[in-house]
Design a protein around this motif. Structure first.
Motif, PDB file in Angstrom:
ATOM      1  N   THR A  84      10.450   0.320  -3.797  1.00  0.00           N
ATOM      2  CA  THR A  84       9.810  -0.391  -4.823  1.00  0.00           C
ATOM      3  C   THR A  84       8.326   0.522  -4.906  1.00  0.00           C
ATOM      4  O   THR A  84       7.976   0.394  -5.779  1.00  0.00           O
ATOM      5  CB  THR A  84       9.158  -1.770  -4.399  1.00  0.00           C
ATOM      6  OG1 THR A  84       8.367  -1.455  -3.151  1.00  0.00           O
ATOM      7  CG2 THR A  84      10.286  -2.588  -4.060  1.00  0.00           C
ATOM      8  N   GLY A  85       8.377   1.365  -3.964  1.00  0.00           N
ATOM      9  CA  GLY A  85       7.110   2.168  -3.790  1.00  0.00           C
ATOM     10  C   GLY A  85       5.856   1.616  -3.304  1.00  0.00           C
ATOM     11  O   GLY A  85       4.880   2.196  -3.372  1.00  0.00           O
ATOM     12  N   HIS A  86       6.000   0.331  -2.710  1.00  0.00           N
ATOM     13  CA  HIS A  86       4.976  -0.552  -2.346  1.00  0.00           C
ATOM     14  C   HIS A  86       5.155  -1.015  -0.954  1.00  0.00           C
ATOM     15  O   HIS A  86       6.443  -0.839  -0.428  1.00  0.00           O
ATOM     16  CB  HIS A  86       4.629  -1.622  -3.084  1.00  0.00           C
ATOM     17  CG  HIS A  86       4.314  -1.536  -4.534  1.00  0.00           C
ATOM     18  ND1 HIS A  86       2.940  -0.854  -4.923  1.00  0.00           N
ATOM     19  CD2 HIS A  86       5.017  -1.544  -5.701  1.00  0.00           C
ATOM     20  CE1 HIS A  86       2.917  -0.679  -6.116  1.00  0.00           C
ATOM     21  NE2 HIS A  86       4.103  -1.052  -6.631  1.00  0.00           N
ATOM     22  N   THR A  87       4.284  -1.142  -0.026  1.00  0.00           N
ATOM     23  CA  THR A  87       4.362  -1.557   1.236  1.00  0.00           C
ATOM     24  C   THR A  87       4.768  -3.039   1.241  1.00  0.00           C
ATOM     25  O   THR A  87       4.286  -3.647   0.390  1.00  0.00           O
ATOM     26  CB  THR A  87       3.151  -1.615   2.226  1.00  0.00           C
ATOM     27  OG1 THR A  87       2.057  -2.047   1.488  1.00  0.00           O
ATOM     28  CG2 THR A  87       2.525   0.034   2.175  1.00  0.00           C
ATOM     29  N   THR A  88       5.225  -3.742   2.158  1.00  0.00           N
ATOM     30  CA  THR A  88       5.415  -5.098   2.520  1.00  0.00           C
ATOM     31  C   THR A  88       4.158  -5.996   2.142  1.00  0.00           C
ATOM     32  O   THR A  88       4.297  -6.858   1.572  1.00  0.00           O
ATOM     33  CB  THR A  88       5.820  -5.402   3.899  1.00  0.00           C
ATOM     34  OG1 THR A  88       6.914  -4.587   4.134  1.00  0.00           O
ATOM     35  CG2 THR A  88       6.459  -6.757   3.983  1.00  0.00           C
ATOM     36  N   SER A  89       3.194  -5.415   2.814  1.00  0.00           N
ATOM     37  CA  SER A  89       1.893  -6.113   2.686  1.00  0.00           C
ATOM     38  C   SER A  89       1.387  -6.261   1.323  1.00  0.00           C
ATOM     39  O   SER A  89       0.798  -7.236   0.886  1.00  0.00           O
ATOM     40  CB  SER A  89       0.798  -5.855   3.517  1.00  0.00           C
ATOM     41  OG  SER A  89       1.150  -5.736   4.903  1.00  0.00           O
TER      42      SER A  89
END
Length: 300
Positions: free
Chosen positions: A240-245
């Motif tokens: 996704t290119g994003h962190t879990t948080s």
């Protein structure tokens, strides 16, 4: 409280009858051809609610549908895919000549996972505007469903499942470009991302003020998925290119906006449902994400 429309309520309010074979834990499918220009028109606007069943309808006429915090304007005609995870409301006062099918998760038990399809995935497209030619093709599928439902063929429900999938694939093939079509996960990272996204969406499907989100952090989700939090972070970052948080915060914010706009809950009740220990913590989170307070967002 965000109301839940059960199959029983749907039949009582929209059809005026309840099928004898409608029972909990059993597969159910039905199809209707209705004309909302006569008889009892739909409410204006329809109530904001979740359902405990799936609904696919062909609506002809100008209308407006709201899913979570997104509003979609339908100019002429569209195919709509409603599912139990995402609440919706809509002004369908001008809708007419609509086909509609309803079915529950048990109807597809052992026949595949509906959440693999983009129309039922978080962030997917649930409304497909159609051309006149496409409407004729979709009507043909619904008409075949009506005929099959009325037949005495012993395996007719297998045929009806296939026709339901045909509707889903028709929408995906005609309305989604190759660039936006979701591909089935083919590696471990994509499988983890799909599992996380499904869990995240289900976990934030809040229906009443007695519910409270229990998975708040990346570590909480990783523990629930039985994988190491670093493994989860790497997989989501790669896909996704994003962190879990970041993804958790974005989904929390989306649900917060939806509840502020569509429910009568107090800010404190919303804060509790979203897992914040104090309303002040929720206010700080919301202001950090949007630049304004929850109350100001509600009043805009």
């Amino acid at each position: 409280m965000v109301k839940i429309e059960t199959l029983e309520i749907f039949y009582r309010d929209k059809i005026g009858r309840t099928p004898e074979n409608l029972r909990r834990g059993a597969g159910h499918f039905d199809i209707f051809k209705t004309d909302y220009t006569t008889g009892h028109p739909l409410p204006h606007p329809a109530a904001y609610r979740r359902r405990d069943f799936y609904k696919i309808s062909l609506s002809r006429g100008k209308s407006e549908v709201q899913f979570a915090d997104k509003t979609i304007q339908i100019k002429k005609q569209a195919l709509l895919f409603l599912n139990p995870q995402i609440p919706c409301s809509g002004d369908q006062s001008q809708v007419n000549n609509s086909f509609c099918i309803v079915f529950n998760q048990h109807f597809f038990h052992r026949y595949g996972n509906l959440y693999e399809y983009p129309v039922y995935q978080p962030g997917g497209i649930p409304v497909f505007e159609l051309t006149d030619e496409q409407v004729h093709q979709v009507e043909n599928i619904f008409q075949r469903m009506l005929e099959e439902k009325a037949s005495d063929y012993v395996y007719k429900y297998d045929v009806l499942r296939n026709l339901t999938l045909e509707l889903i694939h028709f929408a995906l093939k005609t309305q989604l470009s190759a660039a936006t079509q979701a591909k089935p996960p083919h590696n471990a990272a994509e499988r983890i991302a799909t599992l996380f996204t499904t869990l995240l969406e289900q976990h934030y499907a809040i229906d009443d003020t007695t519910q409270q989100v229990s998975l708040r952090s990346a570590a909480d989700f990783a523990r629930h998925m039985n994988i190491h939090v670093n493994h989860l972070n790497r997989a989501l970052k790669a896909v996704t290119g994003h962190t879990t948080s970041h993804l958790i915060a974005a989904r929390c914010l989306s649900e917060a906006k939806s509840l502020l706009q569509q429910s009568s809950w107090s800010v404190a009740e919303i804060a509790y449902a979203l897992g914040f220990l104090e309303p002040a913590h929720f206010n700080a989170f919301f202001r950090k994400q949007t630049g304004i307070s929850p109350q100001k967002f509600r009043n805009v």
